[in-house]
Design a protein around this motif. Structure first.
Motif: not given
Length: 321
Positions: A169-173, A177-179, A230-231, A243-245
């Motif tokens: 799921m995270f790999g797909g995101l 998406f750029p953000l 995520n990173r 990434f917007a924490d």
């Protein structure tokens, strides 16, 4: 069949209750490799068709069963040597599926003459929690041991694997998406490799005298934050999104305002579970006590995330001497 596996479950008939999902499929492969015969029990047994080719002729049975319907449970467990309960849910009749109802399943296993019962609970099971999922998981543990005192309880952390719905799921995101907003960036996780968790369950079945009546936490060898996860996924996928924490107050507000909507990014219960963390407490034995040396996420991540790179495996530059 996996090479080098000890056939310490040779001939044992094991019922995998709720065994059609991600963990069930990996556990089935481990048990079959060690010689067990499987009876995969589910409301939708057709979803276990992919398990059939993993065993030899007659080694895998698919049986329709609903844990909320006792008459189907009694029939499905007839003649079994051991039972593994994998049923779990985040919504619906949680008391019947993973709370008090699990005690009735354990009693049915006892009545059927099963010699071993492994109940898959969850890390963070908490009888005092205001989240129904965590509370009923804890109640289910108590109900199981009341009905089947020699049962083994395992509490896995988040399970990861090449075919999971977590890393992918995270790999797909990160590839789309750029953000990327990150909910609970400081929340701590201790994910465990699904095949390591499967080996732990199989080891418990192989020696119920040693492991019966005990509870184990199945967690990986490293604790990482949601932000770090995520990173790391983005780096392995060769992606560089922003990434917007999100502060906890913002994340909590989003969960409370939108969590009831279909497809919401996070529900209120999911948010509460996330911020409470998902790491081993250390108050009960860990996966090592079941004879498993857990493998870290980093051992696999670069290879698994290849599919999310811009040109897949063709985007990897060959190393020059």
């Amino acid at each position: 069949m996996a090479q080098g596996k000890t056939r310490d479950l040779d001939g044992m008939l094991v019922a995998l209750v709720g065994g059609t999902g991600f963990f069930g499929t990996h556990l089935a492969q481990e048990l079959l490799a060690r010689g067990a015969r499987l009876r995969v029990c589910s409301r939708h047994p057709e979803r276990a068709f992919r398990v059939k080719p993993l065993g030899g002729l007659g080694q895998v049975q698919l049986v329709a069963m609903d844990v909320l319907k006792p008459h189907t449970v009694a029939v499905a467990l007839t003649g079994v040597d051991a039972v593994v309960n994998l049923v779990g849910a985040f919504a619906g009749n949680l008391d019947g599926l993973q709370g008090e109802g699990v005690g009735r399943l354990a009693q049915a296993a006892k009545d059927a003459g099963a010699q071993a019962f492994v109940h898959v609970s969850a890390l963070g099971a908490d009888g005092e929690s205001d989240v129904a999922y965590a509370r009923t998981k804890a109640e289910g543990e108590i109900a199981v041991l009341a009905a089947f005192p020699s049962a083994t309880i395992v509490r896995p952390s988040i399970l990861f694997g090449e075919d999971d719905k977590f890393l992918n799921m995270f790999g797909g995101l990160v590839s789309s998406f750029p953000l990327i907003p990150v909910f609970g960036p400081n929340a701590k996780l201790q994910p465990v490799f699904v095949d390591d968790a499967a080996e732990a369950v199989a080891n418990a079945l192989a020696d119920p005298q040693a492991h019966g009546g005990k509870t184990y936490e199945l967690a990986g060898p490293e604790v990482i934050t949601m932000g770090e996860l995520n990173r790391r996924i983005a780096k392995a996928a060769g992606r560089d999104p922003v990434f917007a924490d999100l502060p906890d107050a913002v994340s909590g507000t989003i969960a409370s305002l939108t969590g009831w909507l279909p497809g919401a990014p996070i529900t209120t219960d999911q948010w509460k579970l996330l911020v409470s963390g998902n790491v081993a407490s250390g108050t009960v034995p860990g996966i090592e006590a079941l004879g498993v040396a857990p493998r870290p996420l980093g051992l696999f991540l670069d290879r698994w995330m290849t599919r999310f790179r811009k040109f897949g495996r063709f985007g990897v530059k060959a190393k020059t001497a």
